[in-house]
Enzyme design. Structure first.
Site, PDB file in Angstrom:
ATOM      1  N   HIS A 527      76.577  87.887  47.236  1.00 17.57           N
ATOM      2  CA  HIS A 527      77.880  88.284  47.792  1.00 17.57           C
ATOM      3  C   HIS A 527      78.757  88.989  46.757  1.00 17.57           C
ATOM      4  CE1 HIS A 527      80.740  88.592  50.851  1.00 17.57           C
ATOM      5  NE2 HIS A 527      80.658  87.386  51.395  1.00 17.57           N
ATOM      6  N   ARG A 528      78.406  88.925  45.490  1.00 19.52           N
ATOM      7  CA  ARG A 528      79.179  89.670  44.485  1.00 19.52           C
ATOM      8  C   ARG A 528      78.937  91.174  44.636  1.00 19.52           C
ATOM      9  NH1 ARG A 528      76.800  86.852  39.247  1.00 19.52           N
ATOM     10  NH2 ARG A 528      74.966  87.182  40.547  1.00 19.52           N
TER      11      ARG A 528
END
Ligand code: CAO
Length: 554
Positions: A527-528
């Site tokens: 998700h980064r």
């Protein structure tokens, strides 16, 4: 103790050669015949061996020096033996031939690319006769580049690698280990690649253009391979490569082959970017260090006992005397499980991972796969769904490049190559071999390579090269079962696709339920780097391709 001088021995017709590499330093203990330095002429590189065992006391040449037969290379302190106190004279040293002479790609200097069968013959190898084939470096079906080493031959004085005189696919190998070969002997037949780069102006006329017929191709390439006049050594391209091939001495190549290290991924630190043995060792260390660092994290996490989470600030791992409740047996984890466990722990802890589940309608694709396998029954190549998935993922990675990237601090590294890892189950644990350049390969080639890599994995024979460089991984449990799962990302990749067993399901087509073969997909993403919307789009696009594979062409 006695001191002896080591001279450049008889190096054949070469008048002056340049010192390009040191393989020992002052204080090193060397064996007799151990290579000391590498020298290079405009035609070949050679390793100068030691004529005795001893300790290097002084090196008399420096990088870039021009030397010739009889030049003093170094001073060696040898044990006891008063009788060897006298320096080894050049004449005596001359008996010690170079340990290894690099392949002189004599007639193969021009990019010879032709369609049809191409005979590859032993080029001019100087005065050597009846050299023994000691190693085959390719096998039938391999795609080889121009000048790629095909086999190693050895005389009593030198070992040489015989390069390919053309690019193509190996159709037949005419030599076997132990055979004695001579200049002009046929060693291998290639199926030439049509339409490759034309030969440069300097190329022999016979090979400047791709001959029209296979017969002509065979004749002209064979002629070129045997023509001593066409001697030319590839120019060194920037970055230390030789016409795109890594620049390294034969012993370094051998060393790299033994470790399974891909030389084209190693950065050379020697003169003109030449790859040294230390560079190969460094590469191996860097591949292994990922595993070692994660073992360190796991070790830290252990802190005060097995699997203890105290190092991470967690409450201690429960300690239970299982034997109190019934009979038990204790077995150590396999080496692979220890290493992969540490990697999985780091990746699970450090990556904010999310998994999206979806289904792809593979009814038509499965029918195509089954009919393809039927048509090709005799070839022995069996295409599995995983090969199509690899190709479909490449298309999705091209459309959504952040899935083919890696985090580097605050920056993203977008990779313009598509190396796809696939999880393989082995008796000793999970390994992830890599299909390199999957975008450039067809389904048959991918299937063949997957079969070979999976076999190597089961036999415990995968080297670091087979398992490095992946940009995206697929973990398929399709052959086993299950519905969905949450695969763990293989850092530094940013996403992984999990696949389960397809099954027939009723799918509403707007009017009625139709029986369709549905493949469950589970995409885990970092998700980064990736947002949920992008992940959903990736899955939808992947499903569209698997639903109608013609979309790959769009
Ligand atoms: N749905 C239905 N059937 C499938 C399928 C799918 N998604 N994928 C494969 N199959 C079928 C194949 O067609 C084959 O059937 P037949 O024998 O009838 O032809 C059978 O299942 C076996 O396939 P396979 O597993 O041998 O071949 P593969 O190409 O699918 O996979 C490999 C190769 C190496 C990936 C696999 O053997 C393997 O090791 N899988 C386990 C991976 C793993 O452990 N992942 C978990 C990682 S997380 O811990």
């Amino acid at each position: 103790m006695a001191m002896i001088e080591i001279f450049v021995p008889d190096i054949g017709d070469f008048d002056e050669v340049t010192v390009i590499e040191f393989m020992v330093k002052v204080g090193d203990t060397v064996k007799a015949d151990q290579s000391l330095i590498t020298v290079e002429s405009d035609k070949a590189s050679m390793e100068i061996p030691s004529s005795a065992a001893g300790v290097v006391k002084e090196i008399k040449v420096k990088m870039g020096d021009k030397v010739k037969q009889g030049s003093l290379v170094l001073m060696l302190e040898v044990a006891g033996a008063a009788e060897v106190k006298t320096a080894v004279a050049p004449a005596a040293a001359a008996q010690v031939a170079p340990a290894s002479v690099a392949p002189v790609p004599l007639a193969a200097a021009a990019p010879i690319a032709v369609a049809g069968p191409v005979d590859v013959r032993v080029p001019d190898i100087g005065d050597f006769k009846d050299v023994a084939v000691i190693e085959l470096m390719v096998k039938v079906g391999d795609t080889v580049k121009l000048e790629q080493s095909l086999l190693t031959v050895e005389s009593d004085k030198a070992s040489m690698e015989i390069p390919s005189s053309a690019a193509g696919v190996v159709k037949e190998i005419k030599a076997k280990v132990g055979d004695k070969v001579n200049v002009g002997d046929l060693v291998l037949v290639l199926e030439g690649v049509a339409g490759a780069a034309p030969a440069p102006a300097a190329a022999p006329a016979a090979v400047a253009a791709a001959p029209a017929t296979p017969a002509a191709a065979q004749a002209s390439v064979a002629a070129a391979a045997a023509a001593p006049a066409a001697v030319a050594v590839p120019a060194h391209a920037p970055g230390g490569t030789t016409l795109g091939l890594p620049h390294a001495s034969p012993s370094v190549r051998k060393f790299a082959r033994e470790l399974g290290v891909p030389l084209n991924e190693v950065k050379g630190s020697g003169l003109k970017g030449r790859i040294t043995e230390a560079d190969v060792q460094g590469f191996t260390r860097s591949v292994m260090s990922g595993a070692v660092q994660t073992l360190a994290i796991a070790a830290q996490a252990k802190a005060s006992g097995s699997n203890d989470g105290a190092g991470l600030g967690l409450i201690p791992w429960p300690k239970v005397d299982f034997a109190k409740f019934g009979p038990i047996e204790r077995k150590e984890l396999s080496r692979i499980k220890k290493i992969s466990g540490a990697n999985l722990l780091r990746n699970a802890v450090m990556i904010p991972a999310v998994t999206n589940h979806d289904d792809a309608d593979i009814t038509d694709l499965e029918a195509f796969r089954v009919s393809t396998n039927k048509e090709n029954e005799k070839s022995g190549i069996k295409v599995t769904m995983l090969a199509f998935l690899i190709k479909a993922c490449v298309a999705a990675l091209k459309k959504f490049p952040e899935f083919n990237s890696s985090l580097d601090g605050d920056a993203l590294i977008y990779k313009q190559y598509y190396h796809i890892g696939f999880a393989a189950d082995t008796p000793n644990g999970l390994v992830v071999p890599v299909i390199k350049d999957a975008d450039k390969k067809g389904i048959f080639q991918i299937s063949t390579e997957m079969g070979e890599l999976a076999k190597k994995a089961r036999d415990g024979k995968l080297g670091p090269a087979d398992m490095s460089g992946a940009t995206f991984t697929i973990s398929s449990l399709g052959g086993i079962g299950g519905r969905y799962f949450t695969p763990i990302i293989n850092a530094p990749e940013v996403a992984i696709l999990g696949v389960c067993k397809s099954q027939m399901e009723p799918v509403w087509d707007g009017k009625a339920f139709q029986p369709r073969l549905m493949l469950p997909l589970s995409l885990t993403w970092d998700h980064r780097v990736i947002d949920g919307a992008a992940a959903a789009r990736f899955n939808v696009y992947l499903g569209q391709i698997l639903g109608d594979f013609r979309r790959v062409l769009l």
